[in-house]
Write an enzyme that holds these catalytic residues in place. Structure first.
Site, PDB file in Angstrom:
ATOM      1  N   LEU A  10       0.694  -1.150   0.024  1.00 14.38           N
ATOM      2  CA  LEU A  10      -0.256  -0.067   0.045  1.00 14.38           C
ATOM      3  C   LEU A  10       0.796   1.234  -0.087  1.00 14.38           C
ATOM      4  CD1 LEU A  10      -2.613  -1.337   2.475  1.00 14.38           C
ATOM      5  CD2 LEU A  10      -2.991  -1.142   0.113  1.00 14.38           C
ATOM      6  N   MET A  13       1.402   3.357  -5.326  1.00 15.81           N
ATOM      7  CA  MET A  13       0.851   2.968  -6.346  1.00 15.81           C
ATOM      8  C   MET A  13      -0.466   1.898  -5.661  1.00 15.81           C
ATOM      9  SD  MET A  13       1.390   4.021  -9.166  1.00 15.81           S
ATOM     10  CE  MET A  13       0.880   2.969 -10.474  1.00 15.81           C
ATOM     11  N   GLY A  14      -0.201   1.166  -4.574  1.00 20.08           N
ATOM     12  CA  GLY A  14      -1.076   0.110  -4.167  1.00 20.08           C
ATOM     13  C   GLY A  14      -2.116   1.177  -3.538  1.00 20.08           C
ATOM     14  N   ASN A  32      -0.510  -4.418   4.265  1.00 22.83           N
ATOM     15  CA  ASN A  32       0.841  -4.208   4.092  1.00 22.83           C
ATOM     16  C   ASN A  32       1.888  -4.749   4.904  1.00 22.83           C
ATOM     17  OD1 ASN A  32       2.280  -1.948   2.102  1.00 22.83           O
ATOM     18  ND2 ASN A  32       3.027  -1.531   4.221  1.00 22.83           N
ATOM     19  N   ASN A 102       6.131  -3.320 -11.605  1.00 23.81           N
ATOM     20  CA  ASN A 102       6.774  -3.181 -12.991  1.00 23.81           C
ATOM     21  C   ASN A 102       7.656  -4.346 -13.110  1.00 23.81           C
ATOM     22  OD1 ASN A 102       5.881  -1.040 -14.451  1.00 23.81           O
ATOM     23  ND2 ASN A 102       7.041   0.638 -13.412  1.00 23.81           N
ATOM     24  N   SER A 128      -0.200   1.739 -15.878  1.00 20.76           N
ATOM     25  CA  SER A 128       0.568   2.970 -16.285  1.00 20.76           C
ATOM     26  C   SER A 128      -0.318   4.078 -15.764  1.00 20.76           C
ATOM     27  CB  SER A 128       0.898   2.977 -17.603  1.00 20.76           C
ATOM     28  OG  SER A 128       1.459   4.381 -17.857  1.00 20.76           O
ATOM     29  N   GLY A 129       0.319   5.213 -15.336  1.00 17.86           N
ATOM     30  CA  GLY A 129      -0.345   6.523 -14.946  1.00 17.86           C
ATOM     31  C   GLY A 129       0.260   7.264 -13.908  1.00 17.86           C
ATOM     32  N   GLY A 130       1.254   6.531 -12.977  1.00 18.55           N
ATOM     33  CA  GLY A 130       1.649   7.140 -11.965  1.00 18.55           C
ATOM     34  C   GLY A 130       0.419   6.925 -10.605  1.00 18.55           C
ATOM     35  N   LYS A 182       3.858  -2.943 -21.346  1.00 18.20           N
ATOM     36  CA  LYS A 182       4.136  -1.972 -20.326  1.00 18.20           C
ATOM     37  C   LYS A 182       5.464  -1.587 -20.410  1.00 18.20           C
ATOM     38  CE  LYS A 182       3.669   1.168 -17.118  1.00 18.20           C
ATOM     39  NZ  LYS A 182       4.507   1.032 -15.936  1.00 18.20           N
ATOM     40  N   HIS A 185       5.811   0.473 -23.571  1.00 15.97           N
ATOM     41  CA  HIS A 185       5.432   1.735 -23.285  1.00 15.97           C
ATOM     42  C   HIS A 185       6.249   2.650 -22.536  1.00 15.97           C
ATOM     43  CE1 HIS A 185       3.301   4.389 -20.259  1.00 15.97           C
ATOM     44  NE2 HIS A 185       2.524   4.400 -21.055  1.00 15.97           N
ATOM     45  N   ASN A 186       6.756   2.056 -21.641  1.00 23.59           N
ATOM     46  CA  ASN A 186       7.925   3.075 -20.783  1.00 23.59           C
ATOM     47  C   ASN A 186       9.000   3.154 -21.690  1.00 23.59           C
ATOM     48  OD1 ASN A 186       6.250   2.244 -18.583  1.00 23.59           O
ATOM     49  ND2 ASN A 186       7.949   2.173 -17.327  1.00 23.59           N
ATOM     50  N   GLU A 189       7.684   6.128 -23.827  1.00 22.96           N
ATOM     51  CA  GLU A 189       7.816   7.334 -22.741  1.00 22.96           C
ATOM     52  C   GLU A 189       9.205   7.845 -22.693  1.00 22.96           C
ATOM     53  OE1 GLU A 189       5.729   6.142 -19.075  1.00 22.96           O
ATOM     54  OE2 GLU A 189       7.573   7.131 -18.239  1.00 22.96           O
TER      55      GLU A 189
HETATM   56  P1  NDP Z   1       7.536   0.956  -4.022  1.00 26.51           P
HETATM   57  O1  NDP Z   1       8.031   0.288  -5.389  1.00 26.51           O
HETATM   58  O2  NDP Z   1       8.121   1.951  -3.516  1.00 26.51           O
HETATM   59  O3  NDP Z   1       7.349  -0.207  -3.079  1.00 26.51           O
HETATM   60  C1  NDP Z   1       7.097  -0.053  -1.740  1.00 26.51           C
HETATM   61  C2  NDP Z   1       6.114  -1.239  -1.332  1.00 26.51           C
HETATM   62  O4  NDP Z   1       6.628  -2.755  -1.495  1.00 26.51           O
HETATM   63  C3  NDP Z   1       5.568  -1.119   0.140  1.00 26.51           C
HETATM   64  O5  NDP Z   1       4.297  -1.525   0.595  1.00 26.51           O
HETATM   65  C4  NDP Z   1       6.640  -2.033   0.969  1.00 26.51           C
HETATM   66  O6  NDP Z   1       6.306  -2.410   1.962  1.00 26.51           O
HETATM   67  C5  NDP Z   1       6.720  -3.291  -0.124  1.00 26.51           C
HETATM   68  N1  NDP Z   1       7.646  -4.112   0.061  1.00 26.51           N
HETATM   69  C6  NDP Z   1       8.967  -4.124  -0.491  1.00 26.51           C
HETATM   70  N2  NDP Z   1       9.656  -5.132  -0.208  1.00 26.51           N
HETATM   71  C7  NDP Z   1       8.720  -5.940   0.666  1.00 26.51           C
HETATM   72  C8  NDP Z   1       8.811  -7.382   0.890  1.00 26.51           C
HETATM   73  N3  NDP Z   1       9.881  -7.796   0.788  1.00 26.51           N
HETATM   74  N4  NDP Z   1       7.808  -8.099   1.465  1.00 26.51           N
HETATM   75  C9  NDP Z   1       6.486  -7.437   1.516  1.00 26.51           C
HETATM   76  N5  NDP Z   1       6.535  -6.186   0.782  1.00 26.51           N
HETATM   77  C10 NDP Z   1       7.457  -5.514   0.554  1.00 26.51           C
HETATM   78  O7  NDP Z   1       6.006   1.372  -4.305  1.00 26.51           O
HETATM   79  P2  NDP Z   1       5.070   1.914  -5.286  1.00 26.51           P
HETATM   80  O8  NDP Z   1       3.656   2.239  -4.939  1.00 26.51           O
HETATM   81  O9  NDP Z   1       5.804   3.134  -5.952  1.00 26.51           O
HETATM   82  O10 NDP Z   1       5.221   0.833  -6.660  1.00 26.51           O
HETATM   83  C11 NDP Z   1       4.467  -0.248  -6.263  1.00 26.51           C
HETATM   84  C12 NDP Z   1       4.885  -1.154  -7.655  1.00 26.51           C
HETATM   85  O11 NDP Z   1       4.073  -0.593  -8.787  1.00 26.51           O
HETATM   86  C13 NDP Z   1       6.209  -1.045  -8.089  1.00 26.51           C
HETATM   87  O12 NDP Z   1       6.525  -2.519  -8.659  1.00 26.51           O
HETATM   88  C14 NDP Z   1       6.538  -0.207  -9.065  1.00 26.51           C
HETATM   89  O13 NDP Z   1       7.433  -0.459  -9.856  1.00 26.51           O
HETATM   90  C15 NDP Z   1       5.150  -0.150  -9.585  1.00 26.51           C
HETATM   91  N6  NDP Z   1       4.721   0.970 -10.617  1.00 26.51           N
HETATM   92  C16 NDP Z   1       5.024   2.203  -9.869  1.00 26.51           C
HETATM   93  C17 NDP Z   1       4.587   3.339 -10.545  1.00 26.51           C
HETATM   94  C18 NDP Z   1       5.024   4.752 -10.133  1.00 26.51           C
HETATM   95  O14 NDP Z   1       4.559   5.725 -10.757  1.00 26.51           O
HETATM   96  N7  NDP Z   1       5.228   4.867  -8.705  1.00 26.51           N
HETATM   97  C19 NDP Z   1       3.811   3.322 -12.065  1.00 26.51           C
HETATM   98  C20 NDP Z   1       3.482   1.907 -12.354  1.00 26.51           C
HETATM   99  C21 NDP Z   1       4.206   0.775 -11.472  1.00 26.51           C
HETATM  100  P3  NDP Z   1       6.582  -1.851   3.432  1.00 26.51           P
HETATM  101  O15 NDP Z   1       5.632  -0.666   3.502  1.00 26.51           O
HETATM  102  O16 NDP Z   1       6.328  -2.708   4.362  1.00 26.51           O
HETATM  103  O17 NDP Z   1       8.103  -1.225   3.275  1.00 26.51           O
END
Ligand code: NDP
Length: 479
Positions: A10, A13-14, A32, A102, A128-130, A182, A185-186, A189
């Site tokens: 969470l 993105m989540g 999370n 990703n 995609s879309g951040g 995807k 796409h990047n 970009e």
């Molecule tokens: P991050 O890539 O910064 O990842 C952080 C999340 O990963 C946190 O919830 C963290 O949990 C969890 N995490 C990391 N390691 C572990 C582990 N070993 N076990 C369980 N949970 C873990 O988050 P984003 O929201 O930026 O991106 C999420 C995904 O979406 C990534 O794969 C990213 O590449 C992709 N993405 C991102 C975009 C963007 O614009 N940011 C766009 C499109 C895709 P904790 O809180 O416990 O540390």
């Protein structure tokens, strides 16, 4: 339609995707690794919909009805594997695991194969879309079996961006297809941003325009064929003034572009597939060059600038228009190359990817969303077997109309010593594609000379080799 989904991971993105699902009436079981993040989400946005808090992975899985739908939104790579390993023993046959991170497409192929032996469905889902897109409507690229898509497709479509009544989500193909597109796409970009940056640089250095003035030019371009999210935000960024110094924002930012890897993966894949994605490659290399601070510092002191370059440009408006044409034509080339790579990837991996459908779902939600993508959708609708976008009548004519400006800009950049690798390589690709005879004939001759690599003739079938060291250089038929 109101369904249930579990989202684990969470962060930016989540959390946004979870809120998007909840806002669309779905029940979201939120989890999370670090519970504080779950609590922060529920405290700030719990009122937006039906959220269920899960502290442990066991609680998370137990709260979901079968067939369970679980979306993983954690860091790509080992973190995703760690979460899958934790989840799989808790799930039951028929449940669906969606990886919305990703991921590298080859990791997705591996994970899909591993999960299929357990009876679980795996969806490698490009998003995609951040942050904003994830919350308000992203472009979603799921790769999975038809059976899995039937279970999750409608939910994903319900939260996607919508353009002309069509959701920006489609079943791309099986296993790694979604993450593959995807990735490309990047890559596109990267190319798009490089071309925009070159346009800015030329207007600034050749015409002496201020960032704010260039921002106005981009805002104007955004009202025409170049209308796109990236051109729109370029106008915003160029118009922004740093509050602390009062200087243009672009002047206080370090000029070294970073990268997370998807551009590099795209080029690596293109090299393996033998597809010339020169626009994307130039963009990745230009970012790398920008980061070589020591070499740049040393070179600035000693490398000569062109003599006599940089005379004043008389028709300033004409040059601005030429830069617009160079940007548009180079962009057509970059997209044509990206779609070529997707077509080649589909053949190599046995995916059935509908390129027109892909252009359709990239019209909204994602970073490369643009009016232009509707043209691409139309081109594939007109000619499903199009061999390159560049030969479709619309793009053929658009590039032909702009080519004088494009050539002028490349010449001007070279003459005045302003790097424009995106514009120049796109033009070289265009000329290479339309050349009646390519210089590769000489390369084949050289290869045969030093390595007996053989060649084909234009006038006879078969493989041939010339005995270069023999008197008279006799030609023989090679096996
Ligand atoms: P991050 O890539 O910064 O990842 C952080 C999340 O990963 C946190 O919830 C963290 O949990 C969890 N995490 C990391 N390691 C572990 C582990 N070993 N076990 C369980 N949970 C873990 O988050 P984003 O929201 O930026 O991106 C999420 C995904 O979406 C990534 O794969 C990213 O590449 C992709 N993405 C991102 C975009 C963007 O614009 N940011 C766009 C499109 C895709 P904790 O809180 O416990 O540390």
């Amino acid at each position: 339609m109101s369904e249930q989904i579990g989202v684990t991971g969470l962060a930016t993105m989540g959390a946004s995707l979870a809120r998007n699902f909840a806002r669309h009436g779905h029940q979201v079981v939120a989890h999370n690794r670090t519970t504080a993040r779950t609590d922060a989400l529920l405290a700030a946005h719990g009122g937006e919909g039906d959220f269920v808090r899960a502290e442990t992975m066991e609680e998370f899985v137990a709260a979901l009805q079968r067939p369970r739908r679980v979306m993983i939104m954690v860091q790509a790579g080992p973190a995703t594997d760690a979460v899958i390993d934790e989840l799989v023993p808790l799930l039951d046959e028929g449940d669906v695991v969606i990886d919305g991170g990703n991921a590298r497409y080859d990791d997705t192929i591996r994970r899909a194969a591993a999960l299929s032996t357990t009876g679980l469905h795996f969806v490698g889902c490009g998003v995609s879309g951040g942050e904003e897109g994830a919350l308000l409507g992203p472009s979603i690229m799921p790769g999975c079996s038809a059976e899995a898509y039937a279970l999750v497709g409608p939910m994903l479509e319900s939260i996607a961006a919508v353009v002309d009544g069509t959701p920006c989500c489609t079943h791309v193909g099986s296993d790694g297809a979604g993450h593959f597109v995807k990735m490309v796409h990047n890559g596109i970009e990267y190319a798009d941003m490089q071309l925009i940056a070159e346009a800015y640089d030329l207007l600034r250095l050749r015409l002496g325009m201020t960032p704010a003035e260039i921002g106005e030019v981009f805002a104007g371009w955004n009202a025409g064929d170049l209308e796109s999210y990236l051109v729109e935000i370029t106008a915003e960024v160029l118009g922004h003034v740093d509050a602390g110094t009062g200087r243009p924002f672009v002047d206080v930012v370090m000029d070294a572009a970073e990268q997370k890897g998807t551009g590099r993966w795209t080029v690596q894949s293109a090299l393996d597939l033998g597809v010339p994605v020169s626009g994307i490659a130039e963009a990745v290399f230009a970012r790398a060059l920008s980061g070589h601070a020591e070499q740049r510092a040393a070179a600035q002191k000693v490398l000569a600038a062109p003599a006599g370059g940089g005379a004043d440009i008389e028709d300033r408006d004409g040059f601005v228009e030429a830069v617009r044409q160079a940007l548009y034509a180079s962009k057509v080339v970059a997209y044509a190359q990206g779609f070529d790579q997707i077509a080649a990837g589909a053949v190599a991996h046995g995916w059935s990817i509908d390129l027109g459908a892909l252009a359709t779902i990239w019209r909204g939600g994602c970073i490369i969303r643009a009016r232009f993508l509707d043209r691409i959708r139309q081109a594939f609708a007109d000619e499903p077997d199009l061999t390159t976008l560049l030969t479709h009548s619309y793009f053929r004519d658009a590039v032909a109309d702009g080519q004088e400006g494009w050539r002028r800009v490349v010449v001007e950049a070279a003459r005045s010593g302003i790097p424009a690798p995106g514009f120049a390589s796109a033009l070289a690709y265009y000329d290479g594609l339309r050349a009646e005879r390519s210089s590769a004939a000489l390369i084949q001759g050289l290869r045969d000379f030093f390595g007996s690599h053989t060649y084909h003739r234009v006038d006879r079938a078969g493989s041939f080799h010339t005995l270069w060291s023999e008197e008279g250089r006799r030609e023989i038929t090679a096996r």
